[in-house]
Every structure is written in structure tokens, then in C-alpha cells.
Design a protein around this motif. Structure first.
Motif, PDB file in Angstrom:
ATOM      1  N   GLY A  47      71.061  45.716  31.406  1.00 24.52           N
ATOM      2  CA  GLY A  47      71.217  47.164  31.329  1.00 24.52           C
ATOM      3  C   GLY A  47      70.888  47.731  29.967  1.00 24.52           C
ATOM      4  N   HIS A  48      70.856  46.861  28.967  1.00 25.28           N
ATOM      5  CA  HIS A  48      70.511  47.293  27.611  1.00 25.28           C
ATOM      6  C   HIS A  48      69.156  46.743  27.190  1.00 25.28           C
ATOM      7  CE1 HIS A  48      74.489  48.988  26.970  1.00 25.28           C
ATOM      8  NE2 HIS A  48      75.050  47.849  27.344  1.00 25.28           N
ATOM      9  N   GLY A  49      68.285  46.546  28.169  1.00 21.21           N
ATOM     10  CA  GLY A  49      66.980  45.945  27.875  1.00 21.21           C
ATOM     11  C   GLY A  49      66.165  46.714  26.864  1.00 21.21           C
ATOM     12  N   ASP A  50      66.204  48.061  26.911  1.00 24.87           N
ATOM     13  CA  ASP A  50      65.429  48.872  25.971  1.00 24.87           C
ATOM     14  C   ASP A  50      65.889  48.652  24.535  1.00 24.87           C
ATOM     15  OD1 ASP A  50      63.926  49.904  28.005  1.00 24.87           O
ATOM     16  OD2 ASP A  50      65.058  51.774  28.169  1.00 24.87           O
ATOM     17  N   GLU A  51      67.209  48.557  24.356  1.00 25.57           N
ATOM     18  CA  GLU A  51      67.737  48.347  23.005  1.00 25.57           C
ATOM     19  C   GLU A  51      67.315  46.985  22.446  1.00 25.57           C
ATOM     20  OE1 GLU A  51      69.378  49.575  25.518  1.00 25.57           O
ATOM     21  OE2 GLU A  51      70.872  51.089  24.915  1.00 25.57           O
ATOM     22  N   TYR A  52      67.375  45.952  23.297  1.00 22.39           N
ATOM     23  CA  TYR A  52      67.009  44.614  22.830  1.00 22.39           C
ATOM     24  C   TYR A  52      65.504  44.500  22.590  1.00 22.39           C
ATOM     25  CZ  TYR A  52      71.762  43.369  24.100  1.00 22.39           C
ATOM     26  OH  TYR A  52      73.137  43.323  24.180  1.00 22.39           O
ATOM     27  N   LEU A  53      64.707  45.190  23.395  1.00 20.40           N
ATOM     28  CA  LEU A  53      63.263  45.200  23.180  1.00 20.40           C
ATOM     29  C   LEU A  53      62.929  45.868  21.854  1.00 20.40           C
ATOM     30  CD1 LEU A  53      60.317  44.832  24.106  1.00 20.40           C
ATOM     31  CD2 LEU A  53      60.516  47.032  25.283  1.00 20.40           C
ATOM     32  N   ALA A  54      63.561  47.007  21.582  1.00 18.99           N
ATOM     33  CA  ALA A  54      63.323  47.719  20.330  1.00 18.99           C
ATOM     34  C   ALA A  54      63.723  46.848  19.139  1.00 18.99           C
ATOM     35  CB  ALA A  54      64.097  49.033  20.311  1.00 18.99           C
ATOM     36  N   PHE A  55      64.846  46.141  19.287  1.00 20.36           N
ATOM     37  CA  PHE A  55      65.281  45.240  18.210  1.00 20.36           C
ATOM     38  C   PHE A  55      64.260  44.139  17.969  1.00 20.36           C
ATOM     39  CE2 PHE A  55      67.196  41.119  17.207  1.00 20.36           C
ATOM     40  CZ  PHE A  55      67.738  41.392  15.953  1.00 20.36           C
ATOM     41  N   GLY A  56      63.768  43.525  19.047  1.00 23.44           N
ATOM     42  CA  GLY A  56      62.824  42.421  18.903  1.00 23.44           C
ATOM     43  C   GLY A  56      61.532  42.840  18.227  1.00 23.44           C
ATOM     44  N   SER A  58      61.062  45.521  16.312  1.00 23.94           N
ATOM     45  CA  SER A  58      61.347  45.948  14.938  1.00 23.94           C
ATOM     46  C   SER A  58      61.562  44.751  14.015  1.00 23.94           C
ATOM     47  CB  SER A  58      62.583  46.851  14.912  1.00 23.94           C
ATOM     48  OG  SER A  58      62.366  48.015  15.667  1.00 23.94           O
ATOM     49  N   PHE A  59      62.320  43.766  14.498  1.00 27.60           N
ATOM     50  CA  PHE A  59      62.559  42.578  13.676  1.00 27.60           C
ATOM     51  C   PHE A  59      61.244  41.869  13.373  1.00 27.60           C
ATOM     52  CE2 PHE A  59      63.350  38.124  12.916  1.00 27.60           C
ATOM     53  CZ  PHE A  59      64.414  38.135  12.036  1.00 27.60           C
ATOM     54  N   ALA A  60      60.387  41.744  14.388  1.00 29.92           N
ATOM     55  CA  ALA A  60      59.109  41.046  14.185  1.00 29.92           C
ATOM     56  C   ALA A  60      58.234  41.766  13.178  1.00 29.92           C
ATOM     57  CB  ALA A  60      58.379  40.911  15.523  1.00 29.92           C
ATOM     58  N   TRP A  99      66.279  53.700  12.466  1.00 30.14           N
ATOM     59  CA  TRP A  99      66.343  54.994  13.150  1.00 30.14           C
ATOM     60  C   TRP A  99      65.285  55.085  14.239  1.00 30.14           C
ATOM     61  CZ3 TRP A  99      62.308  58.658  12.827  1.00 30.14           C
ATOM     62  CH2 TRP A  99      62.566  59.863  13.494  1.00 30.14           C
ATOM     63  N   ALA A 100      64.068  54.644  13.929  1.00 26.75           N
ATOM     64  CA  ALA A 100      62.988  54.674  14.918  1.00 26.75           C
ATOM     65  C   ALA A 100      63.295  53.747  16.083  1.00 26.75           C
ATOM     66  CB  ALA A 100      61.668  54.274  14.254  1.00 26.75           C
ATOM     67  N   SER A 101      63.887  52.605  15.787  1.00 25.09           N
ATOM     68  CA  SER A 101      64.255  51.657  16.841  1.00 25.09           C
ATOM     69  C   SER A 101      65.297  52.258  17.779  1.00 25.09           C
ATOM     70  CB  SER A 101      64.787  50.369  16.208  1.00 25.09           C
ATOM     71  OG  SER A 101      65.121  49.416  17.184  1.00 25.09           O
ATOM     72  N   LYS A 102      66.267  52.958  17.224  1.00 24.37           N
ATOM     73  CA  LYS A 102      67.305  53.614  18.037  1.00 24.37           C
ATOM     74  C   LYS A 102      66.686  54.731  18.877  1.00 24.37           C
ATOM     75  CE  LYS A 102      71.977  55.536  17.543  1.00 24.37           C
ATOM     76  NZ  LYS A 102      72.623  54.451  18.286  1.00 24.37           N
ATOM     77  N   THR A 103      65.730  55.455  18.285  1.00 23.86           N
ATOM     78  CA  THR A 103      65.041  56.519  19.019  1.00 23.86           C
ATOM     79  C   THR A 103      64.253  55.947  20.197  1.00 23.86           C
ATOM     80  OG1 THR A 103      64.821  57.833  16.994  1.00 23.86           O
ATOM     81  CG2 THR A 103      63.381  58.408  18.819  1.00 23.86           C
TER      82      THR A 103
END
Length: 207
Positions: A47-56, A58-60, A99-103
Motif C-alpha cells: 500500500g506504500h509502494g509509491d513511497e518506497y519507489l521514490a525512496f529507492g 532518490s537513494f540511487a 522534499w521532491a521524493s515526498k512530492t
């Protein structure tokens, strides 16, 4: 190895600290999954796939850009005021990534993708300006392998271009653009690694 001036060392240490904080902030923004069984827990993660994708993503990008920053400044032997300013601009881009990742994670449609792509393109552009400046102003060690610097420049340029192209594309294909990021980013990273590795084995350029 040439000893670096104190002012240059302070700038490098400060940059590393800022980037480390940005990576930490990315992790702190991640939602905590809930559930008292494995099935419920996995459903919560999905259910939080978008958040984890953004994290991945951004981290990379932050990690790879820091590697380029580290490789570049291992050859920089002095700093001027313009380099300090350009490096601060690059750090501003790093600071905007959480901030961009959260957006990206919380905005529906292509708007979040466009904002995220703009920040990442800005990061690539800022790093490209740093590379260009240290090369043009002779701030590199005389024995710096030219292919290594060329590889770093190519990496920052292609990263900037990939995300810049993503801005208009996001309005057409919305979140499917993330597939383009994954394929394009991995390809660019592999090409840059091979190019810079070959450059590190080459004969150093004459000063």
C-alpha cells in the motif's frame, strides 16, 4: 597523494555531512508498515509502494552522484570562491531531494513526477557546473587521468538530460516514466562505471 589545503578539506567534509543527512532524511520519511501477521504486513508494504519507489530512486541518484562528487574531489587540489559557490548550489539540489521524493510519493498524476524530475535535473546540472569549473580553472592535480574527468562529466550530463526529458514526458505517461528511469539509470550507471574504470587505468595526462 597531494595534501589538500585546509579550506578545501572543510568544503569536502561539509559536503559529505550534508549528503549523509539527506540520505538519513529519506529513510525517516518512509512510512512504517502495520500488521500483526506476515500477510497483513506485506499488504501494508504494498500500500506504500509509491513511497518506497521514490525512496529507492532518490537513494540511487544521491548515492551515484556522491560517488561522482567523491571521485572528482579526490583530484581537486585547490578551491576558489566560485567553486565554493557552485558546490553550495549542488548541495541545495541535494537538500531538495527528500522534499521532491515526498512530492513524488504523495501527488497523483504527472505533476509529482514533473516536480521530482525537475529537482533531479537541477542536481545533475549543478554537478555538471562543478565539474566544468574545476576543469576549466585548473583546480585539478596535473596527473589527473582525463578519461576519469570525462566520464564524470558524461555521467552528470546524461543524468541531467534523462530527468529533463522526463518533465514533459511525465505529463503524457504519468508514473510509467519510472520504468524509463530504472532502465535508463542502470544503463547510464553501468556505462559510467566502465568508462571511468577504463580511464583510471589509462596513462595520467601531462600537466
Amino acid at each position: 597523494m597531494t595534501e589538500k589545503p585546509h579550506g578545501l578539506e572543510r568544503m569536502i567534509f561539509f559536503s559529505d555531512a550534508v549528503i549523509a543527512i539527506m540520505l538519513t532524511l529519506l529513510a525517516l520519511e518512509l512510512p512504517v508498515p502495520e500488521g500483526d501477521s506476515l500477510k497483513v504486513l506485506l499488504a501494508s508494504l504494498g500500500g506504500h509502494g509509491d513511497e518506497y519507489l521514490a525512496f529507492g530512486v532518490s537513494f540511487a541518484v544521491i548515492a551515484a552522484t556522491w560517488v561522482a562528487h567523491h571521485m572528482l574531489f579526490s583530484h581537486v587540489v585547490r578551491a576558489d570562491q566560485a567553486l565554493i559557490t557552485l558546490n553550495l548550489v549542488a548541495l541545495l539540489a541535494y537538500i531538495l531531494v527528500p522534499w521532491a521524493s515526498k512530492t513524488l510519493a504523495e501527488t497523483d498524476g504527472g505533476a509529482g513526477v514533473a516536480v521530482y524530475s525537475a529537482v533531479m535535473a537541477f542536481l545533475g546540472f549543478a554537478m555538471l557546473m562543478v565539474v566544468r569549473h574545476v576543469d576549466k580553472r585548473g583546480l585539478l592535480a596535473p596527473d589527473t587521468p582525463r578519461p576519469v574527468i570525462a566520464g564524470i562529466r558524461a555521467w552528470t550530463l546524461t543524468t541531467m538530460a534523462m530527468f529533463a526529458v522526463s518533465i514533459p514526458l511525465s505529463l503524457l505517461v504519468s508514473r510509467w516514466i519510472t520504468v524509463f528511469w530504472a532502465v535508463g539509470y542502470l544503463g547510464l550507471r553501468l556505462a559510467a562505471a566502465l568508462y571511468t574504470r577504463a580511464g583510471s587505468k589509462a596513462e595520467p595526462a601531462a600537466g
